[in-house]
Design a protein around this motif. Structure first.
Motif: not given
Lengths: 265, 140
Positions: A62-89
């Motif tokens: 789920i966007p901005d929640a769960g594991i994704l939010a945890d990893i982004e927060e833990d790695c905020s010092s290196c400006n880590l961003k995670i995005s979905d690149v397969s949900s679409g057409i």
């Protein structure tokens, strides 16, 4: 006088050779430093790969929640961003019947950057794009679909939580989910993040046999893009979810890195 | 009349001074000649080191840009990579001798080993560089 000039020329030679040696040494050392920094950036990528395995533990991405939010927060010092690149057409891997749908075609043809077209995804074994499957069989010189795993697998093609409303509506039309109350209930459930597993999707859509819909809509992301900075580098990694072949119900076994890029901004 | 015992040098002192000057001049001359003859060799070694570092970095950069789609085997990857290397103007002093694929333990193509020559050196150098993609399909 002659001696003085001779000594001066000698000093000039020594100086020129010294400065050439220093400049050369500096260039070579710089190249080594860049290589070392790149190596350390990629070792950070290795630790990100380890962290990405945590996604296997959650049933829904789920966007901005769960594991994704945890990893982004833990790695905020290196400006880590995670995005979905397969949900679409995905015009390459979606079944031909969906790609040929007029509404889907219209959505994909939008040129203002808002097109939901994606270029990452797997081939679904139940509703494969026949041309893509044939091309994969040719490329890997096999006609045994099992040997094409994980390229061909049972994972739903999209994560509904990362689809736009327009895209969801077009895809619902494409797989013939016509009942208005069901569609509204589905869109509401997606909006309220109520879908926790594939049974929820079946229940809300009221489907048991619509293979196209079940293969199209899921709640797990198949490809993630991770971007972070390390030193002077900006690293991008593309991670693919590899489904568990042995599990009775759908589950992701692991996340593997399939592409990595580095750039100096 | 007083004897001049504090002015000038003795014969031995003068002789020693001349000898030392001669030795020092000879040393300076030898150093000068050696330096002159060593300079081209030294310069070319430094330039070779710089060219080698530059070629190695560029080959790695170009390899990093090669992405084999995960839905393909990438059999033509090294041909694409070689064409990219040959088109690279910054590698004008480098001659690519050979490019061969590098595979991992699962026989997946992961990169390329490039053998090349640098202008002015008879040696063949090798850089092993990884591609930007890591094949996922058809391996498990």
């Amino acid at each position: 006088m002659k001696e003085v000039i001779l000594v001066l020329i000698l000093m000039l030679f020594i100086l020129s050779l010294g400065s050439l040696a220093a400049a050369g040494n500096r260039y070579v050392r710089n190249s080594e430093t860049i290589k070392e920094e790149q190596r350390s950036a990629f070792s950070v990528l290795d630790s990100v790969t380890e962290r990405m395995q945590a996604f296997t533990k959650q049933d829904a991405d789920i966007p901005d929640a769960g594991i994704l939010a945890d990893i982004e927060e833990d790695c905020s010092s290196c400006n880590l961003k995670i995005s979905d690149v397969s949900s679409g057409i995905n015009t390459r891997f979606f079944p031909e019947s969906i790609v040929a749908d007029e509404k889907v075609k219209t959505l994909v043809s939008v040129k203002d950057g808002s097109s939901p077209e994606v270029c990452y995804g797997w081939i679904n074994i139940t509703t494969p794009n026949k041309a893509a499957l044939a091309a994969a069989e040719k490329s890997f010189a096999t006609d045994d679909v099992g040997k094409l795993f994980p390229l061909v697998n049972t994972m739903p093609l999209t994560n509904v939580y990362y689809l736009s409303d327009d895209c969801l509506a077009a895809l619902l039309d494409a797989v013939s989910v016509k009942s208005l109350p069901r569609r509204t209930a589905f869109l509401t459930a997606v909006k309220n993040r109520e879908l926790k597993n594939s049974d929820d999707i079946k229940k809300v859509l009221g489907i048991t046999h619509n293979a196209a819909a079940l293969c199209l809509f899921g709640i797990k992301t198949s490809f993630w893009k991770v971007t972070f900075s390390s030193g002077r580098f900006v690293i991008t990694g593309i991670y693919a979810a590899v489904p568990d072949r042995t599990a009775d119900t759908f589950a992701v076994q692991k996340y593997v890195l399939v592409e990595r890029y580095y750039a100096v901004p | 009349m007083k004897p001049a015992d504090d002015g000038g040098f003795t014969f031995i002192e003068s002789l020693s001074a001349i000898a030392m000057t001669l030795v020092l001049s000879a040393a300076v001359c030898i150093l000068f000649v050696t330096l002159l003859s060593a300079r081209p060799k030294g310069s070319s070694s430094i330039l070779l080191a710089v060219q080698l570092a530059r070629a190695d970095t560029l080959i790695r950069e170009k390899a990093g840009e090669i992405i084999i789609p995960y839905w393909e085997r990438g059999a033509d990857a090294s041909a694409v990579f070689t064409a990219k290397l040959l088109a690279e103007k910054k590698l004008s002093t480098t001659t690519v001798v050979d490019v061969e694929n590098l595979y991992d333990s699962k026989k997946r193509i992961r990169g390329a080993a490039v053998d090349y020559k640098i202008a002015g050196s008879p040696d063949i150098f090798r850089t092993c560089a990884l591609f930007g993609s890591i094949p996922a399909a058809g391996t498990e």
